[in-house]
Design an enzyme around this catalytic site. Structure first.
Site, short mmCIF file in Angstrom:
data_model
loop_
_atom_site.label_atom_id
_atom_site.label_comp_id
_atom_site.label_asym_id
_atom_site.label_seq_id
_atom_site.Cartn_x
_atom_site.Cartn_y
_atom_site.Cartn_z
N ASP A 137 3.94 -3.11 1.72
CA ASP A 137 4.13 -2.86 0.27
C ASP A 137 4.52 -4.12 -0.47
OD1 ASP A 137 5.18 0.36 0.99
OD2 ASP A 137 3.33 -0.29 0.08
N THR A 138 4.21 -4.22 -1.67
CA THR A 138 3.91 -5.51 -2.26
C THR A 138 3.85 -5.38 -3.77
OG1 THR A 138 2.62 -6.04 -0.30
CG2 THR A 138 2.11 -7.29 -2.28
#
Length: 566
Positions: free
Chosen positions: A367-368
Protein backbone atom coordinates in the site's frame (compact mmCIF):
# COMPACT_ATOMS: atom_id res chain seq x y z
CA UNK A 1 -33.85 3.05 10.53
CA UNK A 2 -31.09 4.03 13.00
CA UNK A 3 -28.48 6.69 12.26
CA UNK A 4 -25.78 4.03 12.03
CA UNK A 5 -27.88 1.95 9.62
CA UNK A 6 -28.51 5.00 7.45
CA UNK A 7 -24.84 5.86 7.53
CA UNK A 8 -23.89 2.34 6.46
CA UNK A 9 -26.47 2.25 3.68
CA UNK A 10 -25.25 5.58 2.37
CA UNK A 11 -21.65 4.41 2.09
CA UNK A 12 -21.87 0.88 0.78
CA UNK A 13 -21.07 -0.40 -1.72
CA UNK A 14 -19.37 2.82 -2.95
CA UNK A 15 -21.18 2.81 -6.29
CA UNK A 16 -19.08 5.65 -7.84
CA UNK A 17 -22.09 7.20 -9.53
CA UNK A 18 -20.93 10.79 -9.10
CA UNK A 19 -18.59 12.64 -11.44
CA UNK A 20 -16.10 15.44 -11.24
CA UNK A 21 -14.49 17.71 -13.81
CA UNK A 22 -10.74 17.86 -14.26
CA UNK A 23 -8.97 20.70 -12.47
CA UNK A 24 -7.52 23.26 -14.87
CA UNK A 25 -4.89 25.82 -13.95
CA UNK A 26 -2.21 28.05 -15.44
CA UNK A 27 -0.06 28.34 -12.30
CA UNK A 28 0.52 24.72 -11.50
CA UNK A 29 -1.37 21.89 -9.81
CA UNK A 30 -0.93 19.37 -7.03
CA UNK A 31 -2.79 16.05 -6.93
CA UNK A 32 -2.72 13.43 -4.19
CA UNK A 33 -4.82 10.91 -2.28
CA UNK A 34 -5.54 13.44 0.49
CA UNK A 35 -7.07 16.95 0.09
CA UNK A 36 -4.94 18.36 2.92
CA UNK A 37 -1.74 17.12 1.30
CA UNK A 38 -2.78 18.59 -2.06
CA UNK A 39 -3.50 21.91 -0.33
CA UNK A 40 -0.06 21.86 1.29
CA UNK A 41 1.49 21.23 -2.13
CA UNK A 42 -0.22 24.27 -3.63
CA UNK A 43 0.75 26.35 -0.56
CA UNK A 44 4.42 25.54 -1.16
CA UNK A 45 4.03 26.59 -4.81
CA UNK A 46 2.40 29.85 -3.77
CA UNK A 47 5.27 30.50 -1.33
CA UNK A 48 7.77 30.27 -4.19
CA UNK A 49 8.74 26.62 -4.03
CA UNK A 50 8.92 24.47 -7.13
CA UNK A 51 7.43 21.09 -7.97
CA UNK A 52 10.11 19.14 -6.08
CA UNK A 53 9.68 21.22 -2.92
CA UNK A 54 5.91 20.76 -3.06
CA UNK A 55 6.19 17.01 -3.64
CA UNK A 56 8.34 16.44 -0.55
CA UNK A 57 6.05 18.64 1.54
CA UNK A 58 3.15 16.46 0.38
CA UNK A 59 5.08 13.26 1.13
CA UNK A 60 5.55 14.37 4.73
CA UNK A 61 1.93 15.54 5.06
CA UNK A 62 0.66 12.22 3.77
CA UNK A 63 2.55 10.49 6.58
CA UNK A 64 0.19 12.36 8.92
CA UNK A 65 -3.06 12.04 6.98
CA UNK A 66 -2.58 8.49 5.61
CA UNK A 67 0.05 6.55 7.61
CA UNK A 68 -1.80 3.35 6.77
CA UNK A 69 -0.24 3.69 3.31
CA UNK A 70 2.94 5.69 3.59
CA UNK A 71 5.52 7.32 5.77
CA UNK A 72 9.09 8.13 6.62
CA UNK A 73 9.57 4.51 7.71
CA UNK A 74 9.11 3.40 4.09
CA UNK A 75 10.72 4.06 0.71
CA UNK A 76 10.23 6.51 -2.15
CA UNK A 77 11.01 7.07 -5.83
CA UNK A 78 10.67 10.18 -7.94
CA UNK A 79 10.96 11.42 -11.50
CA UNK A 80 11.69 15.11 -12.02
CA UNK A 81 11.14 16.98 -15.30
CA UNK A 82 13.19 20.16 -15.69
CA UNK A 83 11.23 22.50 -17.94
CA UNK A 84 14.37 24.44 -18.91
CA UNK A 85 16.50 21.51 -20.03
CA UNK A 86 13.56 19.22 -20.89
CA UNK A 87 15.39 16.41 -19.15
CA UNK A 88 13.82 13.76 -16.91
CA UNK A 89 15.91 12.68 -13.93
CA UNK A 90 15.22 9.90 -11.46
CA UNK A 91 15.84 9.29 -7.78
CA UNK A 92 15.71 5.84 -6.19
CA UNK A 93 14.95 6.20 -2.49
CA UNK A 94 14.60 2.51 -1.70
CA UNK A 95 16.56 0.84 1.09
CA UNK A 96 18.79 -2.21 1.22
CA UNK A 97 18.84 -5.35 3.33
CA UNK A 98 21.07 -5.62 6.37
CA UNK A 99 24.74 -6.46 5.88
CA UNK A 100 24.24 -9.55 8.07
CA UNK A 101 21.45 -10.91 5.86
CA UNK A 102 21.91 -14.34 4.32
CA UNK A 103 19.71 -17.02 2.83
CA UNK A 104 21.43 -19.56 5.09
CA UNK A 105 20.47 -17.60 8.22
CA UNK A 106 16.85 -17.38 7.10
CA UNK A 107 16.71 -21.13 6.45
CA UNK A 108 18.22 -21.84 9.86
CA UNK A 109 15.37 -19.86 11.41
CA UNK A 110 12.91 -22.25 9.77
CA UNK A 111 11.65 -20.09 6.90
CA UNK A 112 11.37 -22.68 4.16
CA UNK A 113 8.96 -20.99 1.77
CA UNK A 114 9.69 -18.83 -1.26
CA UNK A 115 9.31 -15.58 0.73
CA UNK A 116 9.72 -14.30 4.25
CA UNK A 117 6.55 -13.85 6.33
CA UNK A 118 5.23 -10.38 5.49
CA UNK A 119 5.07 -9.11 9.08
CA UNK A 120 8.48 -10.39 10.22
CA UNK A 121 11.16 -7.86 11.18
CA UNK A 122 13.54 -9.61 8.76
CA UNK A 123 11.47 -7.90 6.06
CA UNK A 124 12.53 -4.44 7.28
CA UNK A 125 15.08 -3.06 4.86
CA UNK A 126 16.68 0.32 5.58
CA UNK A 127 13.90 2.94 5.27
CA UNK A 128 14.90 5.07 2.30
CA UNK A 129 12.22 7.77 2.35
CA UNK A 130 13.98 10.21 4.70
CA UNK A 131 17.12 10.31 2.56
CA UNK A 132 14.98 10.44 -0.58
CA UNK A 133 13.14 13.53 0.70
CA UNK A 134 16.37 15.31 1.61
CA UNK A 135 18.05 14.44 -1.68
CA UNK A 136 15.02 15.48 -3.75
CA UNK A 137 14.97 18.92 -2.15
CA UNK A 138 18.75 19.35 -2.44
CA UNK A 139 18.96 18.15 -6.05
CA UNK A 140 15.83 19.63 -7.56
CA UNK A 141 14.23 22.03 -5.08
CA UNK A 142 14.61 25.71 -4.27
CA UNK A 143 13.57 25.87 -0.58
CA UNK A 144 15.24 24.80 2.65
CA UNK A 145 14.28 21.44 4.11
CA UNK A 146 12.86 23.23 7.17
CA UNK A 147 10.50 25.27 4.95
CA UNK A 148 9.41 22.13 3.11
CA UNK A 149 8.73 20.06 6.24
CA UNK A 150 7.16 22.77 8.39
CA UNK A 151 3.57 22.29 7.12
CA UNK A 152 3.69 18.59 8.02
CA UNK A 153 5.24 19.35 11.40
CA UNK A 154 2.40 21.77 12.14
CA UNK A 155 -0.17 19.25 10.89
CA UNK A 156 1.20 16.46 13.08
CA UNK A 157 1.29 18.68 16.17
CA UNK A 158 -2.15 20.24 15.70
CA UNK A 159 -3.90 17.17 14.35
CA UNK A 160 -5.32 16.04 11.02
CA UNK A 161 -8.95 15.00 10.39
CA UNK A 162 -9.15 11.56 8.83
CA UNK A 163 -11.05 10.98 5.59
CA UNK A 164 -13.43 8.15 4.78
CA UNK A 165 -11.41 5.70 2.66
CA UNK A 166 -8.38 6.23 4.88
CA UNK A 167 -10.40 5.49 8.02
CA UNK A 168 -11.56 2.23 6.44
CA UNK A 169 -7.98 1.22 5.53
CA UNK A 170 -6.66 2.28 8.94
CA UNK A 171 -9.23 0.08 10.66
CA UNK A 172 -8.25 -2.82 8.44
CA UNK A 173 -4.60 -2.49 9.42
CA UNK A 174 -5.05 -1.62 13.09
CA UNK A 175 -4.39 -5.20 14.22
CA UNK A 176 -0.70 -4.72 13.46
CA UNK A 177 -0.57 -1.71 15.75
CA UNK A 178 -2.53 -3.41 18.52
CA UNK A 179 -0.30 -6.50 18.85
CA UNK A 180 1.09 -7.20 22.29
CA UNK A 181 4.64 -7.26 20.90
CA UNK A 182 4.24 -3.75 19.47
CA UNK A 183 4.24 -1.56 22.59
CA UNK A 184 4.52 1.75 20.73
CA UNK A 185 1.80 1.02 18.16
CA UNK A 186 -0.60 3.20 20.13
CA UNK A 187 1.16 6.27 18.70
CA UNK A 188 -0.87 5.64 15.55
CA UNK A 189 -4.16 4.88 17.31
CA UNK A 190 -6.75 6.88 19.18
CA UNK A 191 -6.74 7.02 22.98
CA UNK A 192 -8.94 3.88 23.09
CA UNK A 193 -6.33 2.02 20.99
CA UNK A 194 -8.68 1.89 18.02
CA UNK A 195 -8.19 3.30 14.52
CA UNK A 196 -9.64 6.78 13.96
CA UNK A 197 -13.07 6.99 12.35
CA UNK A 198 -13.97 9.38 9.57
CA UNK A 199 -13.74 12.96 10.84
CA UNK A 200 -11.80 12.12 13.99
CA UNK A 201 -8.60 14.07 14.47
CA UNK A 202 -5.23 12.35 14.74
CA UNK A 203 -2.47 14.13 16.66
CA UNK A 204 1.02 12.68 16.07
CA UNK A 205 3.53 14.56 18.25
CA UNK A 206 6.16 11.81 18.08
CA UNK A 207 6.11 12.02 14.30
CA UNK A 208 6.35 15.82 14.46
CA UNK A 209 9.50 15.45 16.58
CA UNK A 210 10.98 13.00 14.06
CA UNK A 211 10.34 15.51 11.27
CA UNK A 212 11.97 18.27 13.35
CA UNK A 213 15.13 16.19 13.72
CA UNK A 214 15.24 15.62 9.96
CA UNK A 215 14.62 19.33 9.27
CA UNK A 216 17.38 20.40 11.68
CA UNK A 217 20.04 17.79 11.02
CA UNK A 218 19.25 16.47 7.56
CA UNK A 219 19.85 12.78 6.98
CA UNK A 220 21.89 12.48 10.18
CA UNK A 221 18.72 13.34 12.11
CA UNK A 222 17.20 10.06 10.94
CA UNK A 223 20.03 7.65 10.13
CA UNK A 224 22.06 8.52 13.23
CA UNK A 225 21.19 9.41 16.82
CA UNK A 226 17.94 8.80 18.68
CA UNK A 227 15.74 7.79 15.71
CA UNK A 228 18.31 5.39 14.27
CA UNK A 229 18.82 3.78 17.69
CA UNK A 230 15.07 3.35 18.13
CA UNK A 231 14.76 1.73 14.69
CA UNK A 232 17.56 -0.73 15.39
CA UNK A 233 16.22 -1.58 18.85
CA UNK A 234 12.76 -2.21 17.37
CA UNK A 235 13.98 -4.34 14.47
CA UNK A 236 16.47 -6.41 16.44
CA UNK A 237 13.97 -6.84 19.27
CA UNK A 238 11.67 -8.62 16.82
CA UNK A 239 14.30 -10.83 15.17
CA UNK A 240 15.53 -8.51 12.41
CA UNK A 241 19.12 -7.75 11.52
CA UNK A 242 19.45 -4.01 10.80
CA UNK A 243 22.30 -2.25 12.60
CA UNK A 244 23.33 1.36 13.15
CA UNK A 245 26.02 0.84 10.50
CA UNK A 246 23.36 -0.29 7.99
CA UNK A 247 21.39 2.91 8.61
CA UNK A 248 24.37 5.27 8.58
CA UNK A 249 25.65 3.76 5.33
CA UNK A 250 22.37 4.23 3.43
CA UNK A 251 22.24 6.46 0.37
CA UNK A 252 19.78 7.26 -2.40
CA UNK A 253 20.86 6.82 -6.00
CA UNK A 254 20.21 9.12 -8.95
CA UNK A 255 19.31 6.75 -11.77
CA UNK A 256 18.71 7.50 -15.43
CA UNK A 257 15.07 6.73 -16.24
CA UNK A 258 14.25 4.04 -18.77
CA UNK A 259 11.75 4.66 -21.56
CA UNK A 260 9.89 3.48 -24.63
CA UNK A 261 8.03 5.45 -27.28
CA UNK A 262 4.30 5.02 -27.78
CA UNK A 263 1.87 7.08 -29.89
CA UNK A 264 4.14 10.11 -30.22
CA UNK A 265 5.19 10.13 -26.55
CA UNK A 266 8.27 9.04 -24.67
CA UNK A 267 7.11 7.22 -21.56
CA UNK A 268 9.53 7.19 -18.62
CA UNK A 269 9.80 4.85 -15.65
CA UNK A 270 12.46 4.25 -13.03
CA UNK A 271 14.78 1.31 -13.82
CA UNK A 272 14.98 -1.84 -11.69
CA UNK A 273 14.92 -2.56 -8.78
CA UNK A 274 11.52 -0.93 -9.47
CA UNK A 275 8.85 -2.70 -11.51
CA UNK A 276 8.26 0.25 -13.87
CA UNK A 277 9.84 -1.78 -16.65
CA UNK A 278 6.68 -3.95 -16.55
CA UNK A 279 4.61 -1.05 -17.89
CA UNK A 280 7.18 -0.32 -20.58
CA UNK A 281 7.35 -3.97 -21.62
CA UNK A 282 3.55 -4.04 -22.00
CA UNK A 283 3.47 -0.80 -24.01
CA UNK A 284 6.27 -2.09 -26.22
CA UNK A 285 4.18 -5.19 -26.90
CA UNK A 286 0.93 -3.27 -27.47
CA UNK A 287 2.47 -1.02 -30.10
CA UNK A 288 2.86 -4.19 -32.19
CA UNK A 289 -0.76 -5.33 -31.74
CA UNK A 290 -2.16 -4.17 -35.10
CA UNK A 291 -5.86 -3.83 -34.32
CA UNK A 292 -5.64 -2.31 -30.82
CA UNK A 293 -6.53 1.23 -31.90
CA UNK A 294 -9.65 0.01 -33.74
CA UNK A 295 -11.22 -1.75 -30.75
CA UNK A 296 -13.88 -0.23 -28.51
CA UNK A 297 -12.70 0.94 -25.09
CA UNK A 298 -13.05 -1.75 -22.40
CA UNK A 299 -14.67 -4.15 -24.83
CA UNK A 300 -13.85 -7.82 -24.38
CA UNK A 301 -11.36 -7.99 -27.28
CA UNK A 302 -9.65 -4.76 -26.14
CA UNK A 303 -9.32 -5.88 -22.52
CA UNK A 304 -8.05 -9.27 -23.66
CA UNK A 305 -5.16 -7.77 -25.62
CA UNK A 306 -4.09 -5.47 -22.81
CA UNK A 307 -4.41 -8.29 -20.25
CA UNK A 308 -2.24 -10.58 -22.37
CA UNK A 309 0.41 -7.90 -22.89
CA UNK A 310 0.62 -7.37 -19.14
CA UNK A 311 0.78 -11.10 -18.42
CA UNK A 312 3.73 -11.37 -20.81
CA UNK A 313 5.35 -8.31 -19.24
CA UNK A 314 5.00 -9.69 -15.71
CA UNK A 315 6.40 -13.04 -16.81
CA UNK A 316 9.61 -11.19 -17.63
CA UNK A 317 9.74 -8.65 -14.83
CA UNK A 318 9.02 -11.15 -12.04
CA UNK A 319 12.26 -12.85 -13.01
CA UNK A 320 14.52 -10.12 -14.30
CA UNK A 321 13.71 -7.21 -11.93
CA UNK A 322 16.37 -7.13 -9.23
CA UNK A 323 18.98 -4.79 -7.78
CA UNK A 324 21.22 -3.83 -10.73
CA UNK A 325 24.05 -3.11 -8.27
CA UNK A 326 24.28 -6.84 -7.56
CA UNK A 327 22.65 -8.49 -10.60
CA UNK A 328 22.72 -7.92 -14.36
CA UNK A 329 19.33 -6.76 -15.63
CA UNK A 330 19.14 -6.84 -19.46
CA UNK A 331 17.13 -3.62 -19.81
CA UNK A 332 18.22 -2.75 -23.35
CA UNK A 333 17.32 -6.17 -24.69
CA UNK A 334 14.02 -6.36 -22.81
CA UNK A 335 12.89 -2.99 -24.17
CA UNK A 336 14.10 -3.49 -27.74
CA UNK A 337 11.65 -3.17 -30.61
CA UNK A 338 12.53 -6.68 -31.78
CA UNK A 339 11.71 -8.23 -28.44
CA UNK A 340 8.43 -6.32 -28.12
CA UNK A 341 7.37 -7.45 -31.58
CA UNK A 342 8.27 -11.08 -30.84
CA UNK A 343 6.31 -11.08 -27.59
CA UNK A 344 3.29 -9.45 -29.31
CA UNK A 345 3.13 -12.38 -31.72
CA UNK A 346 2.34 -14.65 -28.76
CA UNK A 347 -1.00 -12.91 -28.17
CA UNK A 348 -3.87 -14.92 -29.63
CA UNK A 349 -6.76 -12.61 -30.60
CA UNK A 350 -9.47 -14.97 -29.34
CA UNK A 351 -8.13 -16.50 -26.13
CA UNK A 352 -5.46 -16.56 -23.46
CA UNK A 353 -1.89 -17.06 -24.63
CA UNK A 354 -1.25 -19.87 -22.14
CA UNK A 355 -2.21 -20.50 -18.53
CA UNK A 356 1.46 -20.87 -17.57
CA UNK A 357 3.04 -18.09 -19.63
CA UNK A 358 6.81 -18.08 -19.13
CA UNK A 359 9.45 -15.38 -19.22
CA UNK A 360 11.01 -14.86 -22.59
CA UNK A 361 14.61 -14.73 -23.73
CA UNK A 362 15.42 -11.07 -24.40
CA UNK A 363 18.85 -11.76 -25.81
CA UNK A 364 19.64 -11.82 -29.54
CA UNK A 365 21.40 -15.36 -29.68
CA UNK A 366 10.27 -10.11 -13.33
CA UNK A 367 0.00 0.00 0.00
CA UNK A 368 1.26 3.25 -1.16
CA UNK A 369 0.56 6.86 -2.03
CA UNK A 370 1.24 8.38 -5.43
CA UNK A 371 1.14 12.15 -5.92
CA UNK A 372 2.33 14.64 -8.47
CA UNK A 373 2.99 18.37 -8.79
CA UNK A 374 3.59 20.68 -11.74
CA UNK A 375 4.65 24.25 -11.04
CA UNK A 376 3.99 27.44 -13.00
CA UNK A 377 7.28 27.10 -14.89
CA UNK A 378 6.30 23.63 -16.11
CA UNK A 379 8.68 21.66 -13.88
CA UNK A 380 7.05 18.39 -12.82
CA UNK A 381 7.66 15.95 -9.98
CA UNK A 382 6.16 12.47 -10.11
CA UNK A 383 6.56 11.04 -6.61
CA UNK A 384 5.61 7.84 -4.84
CA UNK A 385 6.10 6.88 -1.18
CA UNK A 386 5.10 3.68 0.55
CA UNK A 387 5.29 1.45 3.61
CA UNK A 388 4.13 -1.60 1.58
CA UNK A 389 1.16 -3.69 2.71
CA UNK A 390 -0.58 -0.87 4.53
CA UNK A 391 1.36 -0.19 7.72
CA UNK A 392 4.23 -2.40 6.51
CA UNK A 393 5.34 -4.59 9.40
CA UNK A 394 3.31 -2.34 11.70
CA UNK A 395 6.21 -2.08 14.14
CA UNK A 396 6.64 1.41 15.60
CA UNK A 397 10.06 2.44 16.97
CA UNK A 398 9.92 4.07 20.42
CA UNK A 399 8.91 7.76 20.38
CA UNK A 400 9.22 7.99 16.59
CA UNK A 401 5.59 7.97 15.47
CA UNK A 402 5.93 5.94 12.26
CA UNK A 403 5.77 2.29 11.23
CA UNK A 404 8.54 0.33 9.56
CA UNK A 405 8.03 -1.03 6.05
CA UNK A 406 8.27 -4.67 5.00
CA UNK A 407 9.86 -4.38 1.55
CA UNK A 408 12.10 -7.38 2.19
CA UNK A 409 9.02 -9.56 1.72
CA UNK A 410 9.57 -9.16 -2.02
CA UNK A 411 12.91 -10.97 -1.96
CA UNK A 412 12.81 -14.50 -3.35
CA UNK A 413 14.24 -17.24 -1.13
CA UNK A 414 15.64 -19.22 -4.04
CA UNK A 415 19.34 -19.64 -4.76
CA UNK A 416 20.16 -18.44 -8.26
CA UNK A 417 17.13 -16.17 -8.65
CA UNK A 418 18.21 -12.62 -9.58
CA UNK A 419 15.99 -11.28 -6.77
CA UNK A 420 17.28 -13.75 -4.17
CA UNK A 421 17.77 -12.42 -0.64
CA UNK A 422 21.35 -11.25 -0.08
CA UNK A 423 23.25 -8.71 2.04
CA UNK A 424 23.07 -4.96 1.25
CA UNK A 425 20.65 -5.61 -1.61
CA UNK A 426 17.55 -3.78 -2.76
CA UNK A 427 14.50 -6.01 -3.33
CA UNK A 428 12.06 -6.04 -6.24
CA UNK A 429 10.10 -2.87 -5.61
CA UNK A 430 6.47 -2.28 -6.55
CA UNK A 431 6.28 1.53 -6.22
CA UNK A 432 6.80 3.37 -9.49
CA UNK A 433 6.29 6.99 -10.62
CA UNK A 434 5.78 7.70 -14.32
CA UNK A 435 6.08 10.57 -16.74
CA UNK A 436 5.61 11.17 -20.46
CA UNK A 437 6.98 13.80 -22.82
CA UNK A 438 6.15 14.76 -26.39
CA UNK A 439 8.56 13.27 -28.91
CA UNK A 440 8.38 16.24 -31.28
CA UNK A 441 9.72 18.92 -28.92
CA UNK A 442 10.56 17.17 -25.64
CA UNK A 443 7.94 19.12 -23.70
CA UNK A 444 6.01 17.61 -20.81
CA UNK A 445 2.93 15.61 -21.78
CA UNK A 446 1.91 14.28 -18.38
CA UNK A 447 3.16 13.42 -14.91
CA UNK A 448 1.17 10.42 -13.67
CA UNK A 449 1.02 7.30 -11.58
CA UNK A 450 -1.28 4.70 -10.06
CA UNK A 451 -0.43 3.23 -6.65
CA UNK A 452 -1.32 -0.22 -5.40
CA UNK A 453 1.25 -3.03 -5.24
CA UNK A 454 1.43 -5.10 -8.42
CA UNK A 455 -1.50 -3.11 -9.83
CA UNK A 456 0.78 -0.16 -10.46
CA UNK A 457 2.22 -0.97 -13.90
CA UNK A 458 -1.21 -2.23 -14.93
CA UNK A 459 -2.70 1.10 -13.91
CA UNK A 460 -0.01 3.04 -15.74
CA UNK A 461 -0.76 1.20 -18.96
CA UNK A 462 -4.55 1.51 -18.66
CA UNK A 463 -4.74 5.22 -17.85
CA UNK A 464 -2.15 6.12 -20.49
CA UNK A 465 -4.02 4.13 -23.13
CA UNK A 466 -7.22 5.90 -22.05
CA UNK A 467 -5.59 9.22 -22.86
CA UNK A 468 -3.56 8.33 -25.96
CA UNK A 469 -5.95 5.95 -27.73
CA UNK A 470 -9.31 7.35 -26.61
CA UNK A 471 -8.61 11.03 -26.02
CA UNK A 472 -9.76 11.07 -22.39
CA UNK A 473 -8.86 13.96 -20.12
CA UNK A 474 -6.94 13.05 -16.93
CA UNK A 475 -10.02 12.86 -14.71
CA UNK A 476 -11.97 10.68 -17.13
CA UNK A 477 -8.91 8.47 -17.69
CA UNK A 478 -8.87 7.78 -13.94
CA UNK A 479 -12.64 7.48 -13.51
CA UNK A 480 -13.37 4.66 -15.94
CA UNK A 481 -13.30 1.05 -14.65
CA UNK A 482 -10.04 -0.88 -14.67
CA UNK A 483 -8.93 -4.50 -14.47
CA UNK A 484 -6.24 -6.20 -12.42
CA UNK A 485 -4.58 -9.48 -13.15
CA UNK A 486 -4.01 -11.17 -9.81
CA UNK A 487 -1.31 -13.40 -8.40
CA UNK A 488 -1.29 -15.24 -11.71
CA UNK A 489 1.56 -12.97 -12.74
CA UNK A 490 3.59 -14.61 -9.97
CA UNK A 491 3.00 -18.04 -11.45
CA UNK A 492 -0.17 -18.87 -9.51
CA UNK A 493 -3.41 -19.45 -11.40
CA UNK A 494 -5.80 -16.67 -10.39
CA UNK A 495 -8.79 -14.62 -11.45
CA UNK A 496 -8.67 -11.54 -13.56
CA UNK A 497 -10.59 -8.95 -11.58
CA UNK A 498 -12.58 -6.34 -13.47
CA UNK A 499 -14.15 -3.37 -11.79
CA UNK A 500 -17.88 -2.95 -11.48
CA UNK A 501 -18.90 -0.79 -14.42
CA UNK A 502 -17.19 -2.80 -17.14
CA UNK A 503 -19.93 -3.82 -19.58
CA UNK A 504 -21.47 -7.21 -18.81
CA UNK A 505 -20.97 -8.33 -22.42
CA UNK A 506 -17.23 -7.62 -22.11
CA UNK A 507 -17.05 -9.71 -18.94
CA UNK A 508 -18.97 -12.52 -20.66
CA UNK A 509 -16.67 -12.36 -23.69
CA UNK A 510 -13.58 -12.70 -21.53
CA UNK A 511 -15.10 -15.64 -19.71
CA UNK A 512 -16.16 -17.35 -22.95
CA UNK A 513 -12.64 -17.23 -24.41
CA UNK A 514 -11.09 -18.75 -21.29
CA UNK A 515 -10.21 -15.94 -18.86
CA UNK A 516 -11.12 -16.72 -15.21
CA UNK A 517 -12.80 -13.38 -14.55
CA UNK A 518 -14.65 -11.89 -11.57
CA UNK A 519 -16.25 -8.50 -10.90
CA UNK A 520 -15.05 -6.40 -7.93
CA UNK A 521 -17.23 -3.88 -6.10
CA UNK A 522 -17.36 -1.66 -3.02
CA UNK A 523 -14.33 -1.14 -0.83
CA UNK A 524 -12.61 -3.95 -2.70
CA UNK A 525 -12.10 -1.43 -5.52
CA UNK A 526 -8.90 -0.56 -3.65
CA UNK A 527 -7.45 -3.44 -5.68
CA UNK A 528 -7.41 -1.16 -8.74
CA UNK A 529 -5.19 1.46 -7.14
CA UNK A 530 -5.50 5.21 -6.79
CA UNK A 531 -3.94 7.45 -9.41
CA UNK A 532 -3.15 11.08 -10.09
CA UNK A 533 -2.47 12.75 -13.44
CA UNK A 534 -1.39 16.26 -14.41
CA UNK A 535 -1.30 16.91 -18.15
CA UNK A 536 0.28 19.92 -19.85
CA UNK A 537 -1.46 21.30 -22.94
CA UNK A 538 -1.31 24.44 -25.06
CA UNK A 539 -4.54 26.39 -25.49
CA UNK A 540 -5.39 29.72 -27.08
CA UNK A 541 -6.55 32.67 -24.99
CA UNK A 542 -9.16 35.21 -26.06
CA UNK A 543 -6.55 37.27 -27.92
CA UNK A 544 -5.38 34.26 -29.92
CA UNK A 545 -2.12 33.87 -27.96
CA UNK A 546 -0.97 30.33 -27.14
CA UNK A 547 -0.96 29.65 -23.38
CA UNK A 548 0.32 26.77 -21.27
CA UNK A 549 -2.47 25.11 -19.28
CA UNK A 550 -2.39 22.24 -16.79
CA UNK A 551 -5.25 19.73 -16.62
CA UNK A 552 -5.32 17.49 -13.54
CA UNK A 553 -7.30 14.52 -12.28
CA UNK A 554 -7.45 12.58 -9.02
CA UNK A 555 -8.69 9.03 -8.57
CA UNK A 556 -12.25 8.60 -7.24
CA UNK A 557 -11.17 5.39 -5.50
CA UNK A 558 -9.37 7.47 -2.87
CA UNK A 559 -10.07 10.45 -0.64
CA UNK A 560 -7.96 12.88 -2.61
CA UNK A 561 -8.28 15.63 -5.15
CA UNK A 562 -6.32 17.78 -7.52
CA UNK A 563 -6.00 21.46 -6.62
CA UNK A 564 -4.83 24.45 -8.67
CA UNK A 565 -2.17 26.88 -7.54
CA UNK A 566 -3.59 30.42 -7.59
Amino acid sequence: MTDSEAKTRGREPLPFQSRRSPVISMRGCAASTQPIASAIGTRILQQGGNAADAAVAMAAALNVTEPCSTGIGGDCFCLYFDATTKKVRGLNGSGRSAAATSLEHVRQLGHTGSKLPADHALCVTVPGAAAGWVDTVEAFGTMSLRQVLQPAIDLAEEGAPIHHITAHAWTGGARKLQRDDNPHGGALLMSNREAPSEGEVMVMKDLANTFKLLAEHGKAGFYEGRVAEAIVDCVQGHGGLLTLEDLKGHMSTFDDPISVTFKGKTVYEMPPNGQGITALLALNILKHVPDLHRLEHNSGPYLHRVIEALRLAFADSMWFVADPATEHVPITQLLSEEYGKARAQLIHPDGPTAPDVKRGNPFASTDTVYFTVVDAQGNACSFINSNYMGFGTGYVPKACGFTLQNRGHNFILQEGHPNCLAPRKRPYHTIIPAMATNIDDGSLYASFGVMGGFMQPQGHVQVLLNMLLFGMDPQRALDVPRFCIGPGHEGVDSDICVEDGVDEEAVSWLSRVGHPVSVTRGYSRALFGRGQIIQQVTRADSTGRARRVFIAGSDPRGDGCALPAV
